[in-house]
Scaffold this active site. Structure first.
Site, PDB file in Angstrom:
ATOM      1  N   ASP A   1       0.982  -0.976   0.196  1.00  0.00           N
ATOM      2  CA  ASP A   1      -0.280   0.212  -0.141  1.00  0.00           C
ATOM      3  C   ASP A   1       0.853   1.348  -0.245  1.00  0.00           C
ATOM      4  O   ASP A   1       2.144   1.648   0.677  1.00  0.00           O
ATOM      5  CB  ASP A   1      -0.931   0.010   1.163  1.00  0.00           C
ATOM      6  CG  ASP A   1      -2.026   0.713   1.038  1.00  0.00           C
ATOM      7  OD1 ASP A   1      -2.238   1.990  -0.085  1.00  0.00           O
ATOM      8  OD2 ASP A   1      -2.568   0.651   1.998  1.00  0.00           O
TER       9      ASP A   1
ATOM     10  N   ASN B   1     -10.299  -2.479  -5.331  1.00  0.00           N
ATOM     11  CA  ASN B   1     -10.018  -1.553  -6.371  1.00  0.00           C
ATOM     12  C   ASN B   1     -10.192  -1.230  -7.541  1.00  0.00           C
ATOM     13  O   ASN B   1      -9.802  -0.975  -9.017  1.00  0.00           O
ATOM     14  CB  ASN B   1      -8.638  -2.064  -6.866  1.00  0.00           C
ATOM     15  CG  ASN B   1      -7.885  -1.733  -5.150  1.00  0.00           C
ATOM     16  OD1 ASN B   1      -6.788  -2.613  -5.313  1.00  0.00           O
ATOM     17  ND2 ASN B   1      -7.814  -0.841  -4.516  1.00  0.00           N
TER      18      ASN B   1
HETATM   19  C1  IPE Z   1      -5.309  -2.157  -0.592  1.00  0.00           C
HETATM   20  O1  IPE Z   1      -5.196  -1.432  -0.810  1.00  0.00           O
HETATM   21  C2  IPE Z   1      -5.376  -3.644  -1.789  1.00  0.00           C
HETATM   22  C3  IPE Z   1      -3.628  -3.743  -2.378  1.00  0.00           C
HETATM   23  C4  IPE Z   1      -2.640  -3.400  -1.685  1.00  0.00           C
HETATM   24  C5  IPE Z   1      -3.754  -4.075  -3.274  1.00  0.00           C
HETATM   25  P1  IPE Z   1      -6.147  -0.769  -1.095  1.00  0.00           P
HETATM   26  O2  IPE Z   1      -5.456   1.412  -1.164  1.00  0.00           O
HETATM   27  O3  IPE Z   1      -6.959  -0.564  -2.011  1.00  0.00           O
HETATM   28  O4  IPE Z   1      -6.999  -0.151   0.564  1.00  0.00           O
HETATM   29  P2  IPE Z   1      -8.124   0.420   0.954  1.00  0.00           P
HETATM   30  O5  IPE Z   1      -8.616   1.262   0.301  1.00  0.00           O
HETATM   31  O6  IPE Z   1      -7.011   1.924   1.868  1.00  0.00           O
HETATM   32  O7  IPE Z   1      -8.679  -0.304   2.334  1.00  0.00           O
HETATM   33  C1  IPE Z   2      -1.209   0.071  -3.254  1.00  0.00           C
HETATM   34  O1  IPE Z   2      -1.544   1.680  -3.385  1.00  0.00           O
HETATM   35  C2  IPE Z   2      -1.359  -0.091  -4.991  1.00  0.00           C
HETATM   36  C3  IPE Z   2      -2.562  -0.745  -4.714  1.00  0.00           C
HETATM   37  C4  IPE Z   2      -3.917  -0.338  -4.329  1.00  0.00           C
HETATM   38  C5  IPE Z   2      -2.758  -0.719  -6.309  1.00  0.00           C
HETATM   39  P1  IPE Z   2      -2.361   2.385  -3.756  1.00  0.00           P
HETATM   40  O2  IPE Z   2      -2.775   3.029  -4.727  1.00  0.00           O
HETATM   41  O3  IPE Z   2      -3.620   1.734  -2.568  1.00  0.00           O
HETATM   42  O4  IPE Z   2      -1.600   4.252  -2.749  1.00  0.00           O
HETATM   43  P2  IPE Z   2      -2.286   5.557  -1.389  1.00  0.00           P
HETATM   44  O5  IPE Z   2      -2.902   4.439  -0.581  1.00  0.00           O
HETATM   45  O6  IPE Z   2      -3.569   5.697  -2.097  1.00  0.00           O
HETATM   46  O7  IPE Z   2      -1.457   5.650  -1.212  1.00  0.00           O
HETATM   47 MG    MG Z   3      -4.263   2.936  -0.466  1.00  0.00          MG
END
Ligand code: IPE
Ligand code: IPE
Ligand code: MG
Length: 250
Positions: free
Chosen positions: A23, A71
């Site tokens: 994340d 996502n």
């Molecule tokens: C979890 O991260 C999914 C991945 C790392 C692929 P998100 O960024 O989607 O999770 P939430 O929405 O903050 O819970």
């Molecule tokens: C994790 O990084 C990758 C995926 C969920 C694909 P994020 O895209 O969730 O990054 P933040 O949480 O917005 O910083």
């Molecule tokens: Mg995230």
């Protein structure tokens, strides 16, 4: 400073399976005033280094949460960018996976990915299926609740299970993780204390480690730091410390 060397005793305690919720790519990019996809690109770059560190230290199973079912609700441009990065990554890493004995697996609903991404994932799984030294699993369009519902459906379809009280060992054979041990350690980067629909049942006894670093900054040293923290923990599985101690010394 993180001590990189693990003693023999510590090596025996290393996790077999580390699952990572990667994340913080978006925040990493934002802090640099760059678009989110720049963060994702740097996140992908980091995958190789963490997977190599896991191999070097001797962690045979690594699972990466790359794209959750939820996502799918992100903007189209970000989703298609992520899928292109996935394609690029798999094309680029195939030779290294074959050379290093890495078997790729995927969990999640691959049919819900764009056709080109679905195809390259399936091809790479097929090409690496004879490898057995190391195991890299990508969670793609993955959601634990859906996985469990699908497993209940599959389990209940089997004639021999009708009217039977389910046993966990039989039921878990219907989960997509059937070929993987449960994760010993789940790492989440970027400081968030939640599972976000990742391996909910498999995590029943996982140790959880949250790093404040955004995924692109979670480097070799940070990964070793997580392993070091893990080996210092006592996993009790419901028992008392005293019971574990007497087992060890007998
Ligand atoms: C979890 O991260 C999914 C991945 C790392 C692929 P998100 O960024 O989607 O999770 P939430 O929405 O903050 O819970
Ligand atoms: C994790 O990084 C990758 C995926 C969920 C694909 P994020 O895209 O969730 O990054 P933040 O949480 O917005 O910083
Ligand atoms: Mg995230």
């Amino acid at each position: 400073m993180v001590e990189e060397h693990f003693t023999e005793e510590e090596k025996n305690k290393l996790p077999k399976h580390v699952a990572i919720i990667m994340d913080g790519n978006g925040r990493w990019a934002k802090s640099r005033k760059r678009p989110r996809l720049f963060g994702h690109r740097n996140g992908v770059e980091n995958v190789r280094s963490v997977v190599n560190t896991a191999r070097e230290i001797g962690v045979p199973y690594v699972t990466l949460y790359a794209f959750s079912a939820e996502n799918q609700n992100r903007p189209e441009e970000e989703k298609s960018g992520l899928m292109r990065l996935l394609e690029e990554f798999l094309k680029r890493e195939l030779n290294a996976m074959l050379r290093d004995g890495i078997r790729l697996r995927a969990i999640g609903d691959l049919d819900g990915l764009p056709e080109f991404a679905n195809r390259i994932v399936r091809e790479t799984i097929e090409k690496t299926k004879h490898n057995s030294d190391w195991n890299l699993t990508l969670a793609l369009n993955y959601g634990s609740r859906q996985e469990v519902l699908d497993a209940i459906h599959a389990y209940s379809q089997s004639d021999q299970n009708i009217g039977q009280k389910p046993e966990w060992d039989d039921f878990s054979q219907h989960l997509q993780t059937r070929d993987l041990p449960d994760p010993d350690l789940i790492i989440r980067t970027s400081g968030e204390f939640r599972l976000s629909n990742f391996l909910l049942l498999q995590a029943a006894y996982s140790e959880i480690y949250v790093s404040p670093l955004h995924w692109p900054d979670f480097d070799r040293t940070a990964f070793i730091g997580a392993l070091r923290d893990y080996v210092s923990r006592e996993r009790r599985f419901g028992k008392t410390s005293e019971q574990l101690f007497s087992l060890q010394s007998s």
